[in-house]
Every structure is written in C-alpha cells, then in structure tokens.
Scaffold this motif. Structure first.
Motif, PDB file in Angstrom:
ATOM      1  N   HIS A 103      23.854  -2.516  24.414  1.00  0.00           N
ATOM      2  CA  HIS A 103      24.924  -1.920  23.762  1.00  0.00           C
ATOM      3  C   HIS A 103      26.053  -1.829  24.729  1.00  0.00           C
ATOM      4  O   HIS A 103      25.794  -1.449  25.978  1.00  0.00           O
ATOM      5  CB  HIS A 103      24.517  -0.164  23.306  1.00  0.00           C
ATOM      6  CG  HIS A 103      25.511   0.120  22.307  1.00  0.00           C
ATOM      7  ND1 HIS A 103      26.612   0.767  23.032  1.00  0.00           N
ATOM      8  CD2 HIS A 103      25.506   0.419  21.310  1.00  0.00           C
ATOM      9  CE1 HIS A 103      27.356   1.390  22.016  1.00  0.00           C
ATOM     10  NE2 HIS A 103      26.636   1.159  20.813  1.00  0.00           N
ATOM     11  N   PRO A 104      27.511  -1.926  24.407  1.00  0.00           N
ATOM     12  CA  PRO A 104      28.198  -1.935  25.292  1.00  0.00           C
ATOM     13  C   PRO A 104      28.765  -0.609  26.102  1.00  0.00           C
ATOM     14  O   PRO A 104      29.181  -0.584  27.066  1.00  0.00           O
ATOM     15  CB  PRO A 104      29.706  -2.484  24.536  1.00  0.00           C
ATOM     16  CG  PRO A 104      29.281  -2.274  23.242  1.00  0.00           C
ATOM     17  CD  PRO A 104      27.860  -2.197  22.974  1.00  0.00           C
ATOM     18  N   ALA A 105      28.275   0.365  25.441  1.00  0.00           N
ATOM     19  CA  ALA A 105      28.428   1.884  26.293  1.00  0.00           C
ATOM     20  C   ALA A 105      27.468   1.940  27.233  1.00  0.00           C
ATOM     21  O   ALA A 105      27.354   3.113  27.938  1.00  0.00           O
ATOM     22  CB  ALA A 105      28.480   2.824  24.995  1.00  0.00           C
ATOM     23  N   VAL A 106      26.363   1.240  27.158  1.00  0.00           N
ATOM     24  CA  VAL A 106      25.035   1.611  28.158  1.00  0.00           C
ATOM     25  C   VAL A 106      25.374   0.525  29.371  1.00  0.00           C
ATOM     26  O   VAL A 106      25.474  -0.661  29.215  1.00  0.00           O
ATOM     27  CB  VAL A 106      23.847   1.382  27.300  1.00  0.00           C
ATOM     28  CG1 VAL A 106      22.879   1.268  28.590  1.00  0.00           C
ATOM     29  CG2 VAL A 106      23.442   2.195  26.093  1.00  0.00           C
ATOM     30  N   GLU A 107      25.731   1.066  30.394  1.00  0.00           N
ATOM     31  CA  GLU A 107      25.873   0.277  31.639  1.00  0.00           C
ATOM     32  C   GLU A 107      24.440   0.061  32.378  1.00  0.00           C
ATOM     33  O   GLU A 107      23.726   1.016  32.575  1.00  0.00           O
ATOM     34  CB  GLU A 107      26.987   0.889  32.641  1.00  0.00           C
ATOM     35  CG  GLU A 107      27.155   0.273  33.979  1.00  0.00           C
ATOM     36  CD  GLU A 107      28.328   0.826  34.486  1.00  0.00           C
ATOM     37  OE1 GLU A 107      28.134   0.616  35.629  1.00  0.00           O
ATOM     38  OE2 GLU A 107      29.159   1.532  34.115  1.00  0.00           O
ATOM     39  N   LEU A 108      24.171  -1.330  32.570  1.00  0.00           N
ATOM     40  CA  LEU A 108      23.175  -1.543  33.435  1.00  0.00           C
ATOM     41  C   LEU A 108      23.429  -1.483  35.063  1.00  0.00           C
ATOM     42  O   LEU A 108      24.478  -2.026  35.349  1.00  0.00           O
ATOM     43  CB  LEU A 108      22.504  -2.905  33.039  1.00  0.00           C
ATOM     44  CG  LEU A 108      21.991  -3.080  31.523  1.00  0.00           C
ATOM     45  CD1 LEU A 108      21.590  -4.516  31.264  1.00  0.00           C
ATOM     46  CD2 LEU A 108      20.785  -2.038  31.263  1.00  0.00           C
ATOM     47  N   VAL A 109      22.625  -0.986  35.780  1.00  0.00           N
ATOM     48  CA  VAL A 109      22.514  -0.982  37.352  1.00  0.00           C
ATOM     49  C   VAL A 109      21.357  -1.612  37.712  1.00  0.00           C
ATOM     50  O   VAL A 109      20.405  -1.040  37.715  1.00  0.00           O
ATOM     51  CB  VAL A 109      22.767   0.572  37.658  1.00  0.00           C
ATOM     52  CG1 VAL A 109      22.920   0.558  39.259  1.00  0.00           C
ATOM     53  CG2 VAL A 109      23.830   1.222  36.942  1.00  0.00           C
ATOM     54  N   ALA A 110      21.689  -2.536  38.397  1.00  0.00           N
ATOM     55  CA  ALA A 110      20.616  -3.426  38.890  1.00  0.00           C
ATOM     56  C   ALA A 110      20.193  -3.042  40.364  1.00  0.00           C
ATOM     57  O   ALA A 110      19.363  -3.265  41.325  1.00  0.00           O
ATOM     58  CB  ALA A 110      20.748  -5.025  38.831  1.00  0.00           C
ATOM     59  N   GLY A 111      21.421  -2.472  41.172  1.00  0.00           N
ATOM     60  CA  GLY A 111      21.598  -2.170  42.608  1.00  0.00           C
ATOM     61  C   GLY A 111      20.881  -1.068  43.022  1.00  0.00           C
ATOM     62  O   GLY A 111      20.126  -0.541  42.167  1.00  0.00           O
ATOM     63  N   ASP A 112      21.370  -0.619  44.064  1.00  0.00           N
ATOM     64  CA  ASP A 112      20.611   0.768  44.907  1.00  0.00           C
ATOM     65  C   ASP A 112      21.001   1.944  44.147  1.00  0.00           C
ATOM     66  O   ASP A 112      22.163   2.024  43.808  1.00  0.00           O
ATOM     67  CB  ASP A 112      21.169   0.894  46.217  1.00  0.00           C
ATOM     68  CG  ASP A 112      20.685   1.984  46.893  1.00  0.00           C
ATOM     69  OD1 ASP A 112      19.619   2.529  46.331  1.00  0.00           O
ATOM     70  OD2 ASP A 112      21.290   2.408  47.885  1.00  0.00           O
ATOM     71  N   PRO A 113      19.763   2.660  43.379  1.00  0.00           N
ATOM     72  CA  PRO A 113      20.085   3.792  42.564  1.00  0.00           C
ATOM     73  C   PRO A 113      20.780   4.908  43.498  1.00  0.00           C
ATOM     74  O   PRO A 113      21.764   5.673  42.914  1.00  0.00           O
ATOM     75  CB  PRO A 113      18.894   4.227  42.202  1.00  0.00           C
ATOM     76  CG  PRO A 113      17.796   3.113  42.348  1.00  0.00           C
ATOM     77  CD  PRO A 113      18.430   2.320  43.406  1.00  0.00           C
ATOM     78  N   VAL A 114      20.354   5.088  44.712  1.00  0.00           N
ATOM     79  CA  VAL A 114      20.995   6.183  45.629  1.00  0.00           C
ATOM     80  C   VAL A 114      22.500   5.925  45.679  1.00  0.00           C
ATOM     81  O   VAL A 114      23.307   6.939  45.634  1.00  0.00           O
ATOM     82  CB  VAL A 114      20.265   6.050  46.912  1.00  0.00           C
ATOM     83  CG1 VAL A 114      21.137   6.954  47.878  1.00  0.00           C
ATOM     84  CG2 VAL A 114      18.899   6.644  46.873  1.00  0.00           C
ATOM     85  N   ALA A 115      23.070   4.638  45.859  1.00  0.00           N
ATOM     86  CA  ALA A 115      24.349   4.276  46.363  1.00  0.00           C
ATOM     87  C   ALA A 115      25.137   4.721  44.802  1.00  0.00           C
ATOM     88  O   ALA A 115      26.100   5.259  44.893  1.00  0.00           O
ATOM     89  CB  ALA A 115      24.725   2.876  46.506  1.00  0.00           C
ATOM     90  N   LYS A 116      24.644   4.455  43.749  1.00  0.00           N
ATOM     91  CA  LYS A 116      25.309   4.538  42.353  1.00  0.00           C
ATOM     92  C   LYS A 116      25.397   6.031  42.139  1.00  0.00           C
ATOM     93  O   LYS A 116      26.399   6.751  41.784  1.00  0.00           O
ATOM     94  CB  LYS A 116      24.552   3.934  41.412  1.00  0.00           C
ATOM     95  CG  LYS A 116      25.362   4.099  40.060  1.00  0.00           C
ATOM     96  CD  LYS A 116      26.560   3.425  39.993  1.00  0.00           C
ATOM     97  CE  LYS A 116      27.082   3.358  38.680  1.00  0.00           C
ATOM     98  NZ  LYS A 116      28.468   2.784  38.743  1.00  0.00           N
TER      99      LYS A 116
END
Length: 193
Positions: A103-116
C-alpha cells in the motif's frame, strides 16, 4: 522530542503471540468495559476496521500519530487483506524481506530501526507507537521511552516474547495502572534515565 511508546498486549508469562503467530488467545479476554476504555482512552490503537466496527472512526488520535511494526506483525493483518491496517496513522513496517509495500501509505524500512526511530523522534507530532513485535522491540529497547502493557489473564507457555534480544536490564517506573472486569490490567511505565 517525541516519545516512543511500546503499547502491547501480552499473556501473564510475557508472550505477545503464540509460536505460529496466534493472537486469538489474547483477544478472547475482551469485555464491553475494556473495549470502551480502549475506544475512549486509546482510539488510535484500534485498527481502522475496528474503529469503524466500534463506532469510533472519527475519534481524534490522542497519543500517537505514527505506528511502527515488524514484518510479522504487519503480516497478521495482511493475510486478512488489511494492507493499511492503521490508515489513521503514518505507518512504518520494518522488513528486510518485503521488496515492495502492498500500500502506498505504508512505508517499508529495510535499514537500521534505531536510526529511523531517532529521525522520527526529531520530527514534530504526537508520540510514536511501537505495536510489535518482540524482535523489533528488542532492537529498539534503548529507544523505548514508555511501556503501556495490556496484561491478559492467560498463560501461553511458548511463543513470541514481548521483547527478544540480548540481556540488558532497563529500569522503568510505574506511572499508572487500571484493572478490568475481564481480568486484564493496563499498566503504564516511564523509562528511568
């Protein structure tokens, strides 16, 4: 600076889901008084479909405007066709296995969770809700400012722990607690820094 809150339901022995991601054993302990409390005090923590069902879809977000979850937590709703389970919140899903967001409103984050999370904390807005799972909570343990634990009167025995990761005690202070007729207890803790 915004706070990261881990608002989560768990069994008496600290499990947020069973070994195969079962969560119904926790949901079996809902009652009208408890649901009314969630609707009025924590409306943004109800999935969009649940908000519609319980007649609180127009409720304002009172605590959070952003939700974070791991891939497995997101997958629970996804298998039922909920591609944007919290449409009333900005949604981030932490995953290294999902190649594209459903879904376009759901952003995937593959990187470091702490940095995000640190980046999100610096932004303006309401609080940030970590809704699961235990692995992601373990990775973000140093960033969790507040715990809101819904403890249900059931032993699971095995499954997904509320927090997975390396041993590292982190002290919290109880700031509030409320018990319900269904045996559930909602406890709120602030991180002692």
């Amino acid at each position: 600076m915004r706070k990261l809150s881990y608002f989560i339901g768990m069994s008496l022995d600290g499990f947020i889901a069973g070994p195969d991601d079962e969560v119904q054993f926790l949901m079996d302990h809902l009652s009208p008084a408890y649901l009314e409390y969630l609707k009025t005090e924590w409306p943004e923590t109800l999935a969009t479909a649940g908000r519609r069902h319980f007649g609180c879809d127009d409720a304002e977000n009172t605590h959070y405007d952003t939700v974070l979850m791991g891939r497995a937590t997101y997958g629970l709703g996804l298998k039922d066709g909920m591609v944007d389970p919290y449409a009333h919140l900005k949604t981030y899903v932490f995953s290294r296995s999902l190649a594209e967001s459903p879904h376009p409103a759901v952003e995937l984050v593959a990187g470091d969770p702490v940095a995000k999370v640190r980046e999100l904390k610096r932004q303006d807005g309401l609080g940030i809700w970590l809704c699961g799972g235990g692995n992601l909570a373990g990775q973000l343990a140093e960033e969790i400012d507040e715990l809101v634990i819904k403890t249900y009167p059931v032993l699971a025995g095995d499954g997904i722990r509320v927090v997975s990761g390396e041993f590292g005690p982190r002290p919290y202070e109880l700031t509030g607690s409320r018990s319900f007729d269904n045996g559930a207890v909602v406890s709120k803790y602030a991180r002692k820094r």
